[in-house]
Design a protein around this motif. Structure first.
Motif, short mmCIF file in Angstrom:
data_model
loop_
_atom_site.label_atom_id
_atom_site.label_comp_id
_atom_site.label_asym_id
_atom_site.label_seq_id
_atom_site.Cartn_x
_atom_site.Cartn_y
_atom_site.Cartn_z
N MET A 3 -10.44 -36.26 -40.34
CA MET A 3 -10.08 -34.84 -40.25
C MET A 3 -10.68 -34.20 -39.00
SD MET A 3 -8.06 -33.81 -42.68
CE MET A 3 -7.19 -35.35 -42.45
N LEU A 4 -11.94 -34.54 -38.69
CA LEU A 4 -12.58 -34.00 -37.49
C LEU A 4 -11.88 -34.51 -36.23
CD1 LEU A 4 -16.37 -34.25 -38.45
CD2 LEU A 4 -14.98 -32.18 -38.24
N SER A 5 -11.48 -35.77 -36.24
CA SER A 5 -10.74 -36.34 -35.12
C SER A 5 -9.42 -35.59 -34.93
CB SER A 5 -10.47 -37.83 -35.36
OG SER A 5 -9.59 -38.35 -34.39
N ALA A 6 -8.73 -35.31 -36.03
CA ALA A 6 -7.47 -34.57 -35.96
C ALA A 6 -7.69 -33.17 -35.40
CB ALA A 6 -6.83 -34.50 -37.34
N ALA A 7 -8.79 -32.52 -35.82
CA ALA A 7 -9.09 -31.17 -35.33
C ALA A 7 -9.37 -31.18 -33.83
CB ALA A 7 -10.29 -30.60 -36.09
N ILE A 8 -10.10 -32.18 -33.35
CA ILE A 8 -10.41 -32.28 -31.92
C ILE A 8 -9.15 -32.48 -31.10
CG2 ILE A 8 -11.56 -33.72 -30.18
CD1 ILE A 8 -13.76 -34.22 -32.34
N VAL A 9 -8.28 -33.39 -31.56
CA VAL A 9 -7.04 -33.66 -30.85
C VAL A 9 -6.15 -32.42 -30.81
CG1 VAL A 9 -4.88 -34.98 -30.92
CG2 VAL A 9 -7.06 -36.15 -31.27
N GLU A 10 -6.05 -31.72 -31.94
CA GLU A 10 -5.20 -30.53 -32.00
C GLU A 10 -5.78 -29.40 -31.13
OE1 GLU A 10 -2.04 -27.94 -33.07
OE2 GLU A 10 -2.32 -30.11 -32.82
N THR A 11 -7.10 -29.26 -31.10
CA THR A 11 -7.73 -28.26 -30.24
C THR A 11 -7.39 -28.53 -28.77
OG1 THR A 11 -9.58 -27.97 -31.79
CG2 THR A 11 -9.94 -27.26 -29.52
N LYS A 12 -7.46 -29.80 -28.37
CA LYS A 12 -7.12 -30.18 -27.00
C LYS A 12 -5.64 -29.93 -26.73
CE LYS A 12 -7.74 -31.98 -22.93
NZ LYS A 12 -8.45 -31.20 -21.89
#
Length: 202
Positions: free
Chosen positions: A67-76
């Motif tokens: 979930m954190l990985s998904a959040a980082i990718v979406e933020t970028k």
């Protein structure tokens, strides 16, 4: 659907990324069984290396990381959309879709560890007469979890509008962070009860 899905002349279907979830299980399962478990057995001096509940807990940790990985990718991705002036256009941003692979891999490994741990726990710890029932109830929790996740997603989106028709105007990153927090809370509650469980003697 709002990322660059081109790989050479191929146009990658967005739904095909879930295959990396399955591939992660196929690749990681033998590594886990042949390498990680024997090493863990030598370190802990116990059969299986780690307990069923520890295995399930580690699986929950991997889900949080996904979930954190998904959040980082979406933020970028949203940052690129802002920089390129695409926020108010429902178009793909110039960010390759393969940035989503790590979260699918992490989720696949997490699901594998959690499901194996849960099923082994029920099979090993349930009374013989209730083994099948407990296995069925364990699988039922997975389906109930999917319904609860969908309900939370619908309510949060209705209240916050984080996932509009045009994702470039949305805040899917916040939704992923919310689910990271809920998953962390779930792990803490799980760890609390798991630490107090006493395994039945063989």
């Amino acid at each position: 659907m709002v990322m660059d899905r081109h790989f050479g002349s191929l146009n990658i279907p967005a739904a095909s990324l879930s295959s990396f979830n399955v591939l992660a299980v196929v690749v990681f399962a033998p590594i886990y069984e042949r390498i990680i478990v024997p090493v863990a057995c030598k370190i802990t001096k116990t059969e299986g290396g780690i307990s069923h509940l520890q295995r399930a807990g580690i699986g929950l940790l991997f889900v949080i990381l996904a979930m954190l990985s998904a959040a980082i990718v979406e933020t970028k991705r949203l940052q690129i959309a802002r920089d390129e002036g695409l926020m108010h256009q429902n178009v793909a941003v110039p960010m390759i879709i393969f940035w989503q692979i790590p979260q699918y891999v992490l989720a696949g490994i997490g699901d594998m560890l959690n499901q194996i741990g849960m099923l082994e726990f029920f099979y090993d710890q349930a009374p013989d007469s209730m083994r099948s029932l407990c296995l069925a109830l364990g699988l039922l929790t997975v389906s109930l979890g999917s319904y609860i996740t969908s309900f939370i997603f619908t309510v949060v989106n209705w209240v916050t509008g984080w996932m509009p028709e045009n994702l470039n105007e949305g805040h899917l990153d916040r939704l992923f962070l919310l689910f990271s927090g809920l998953s962390l809370f779930n792990l803490v509650v799980f760890a609390y009860f798991a630490s107090r469980y006493r395994y039945k003697k063989k």
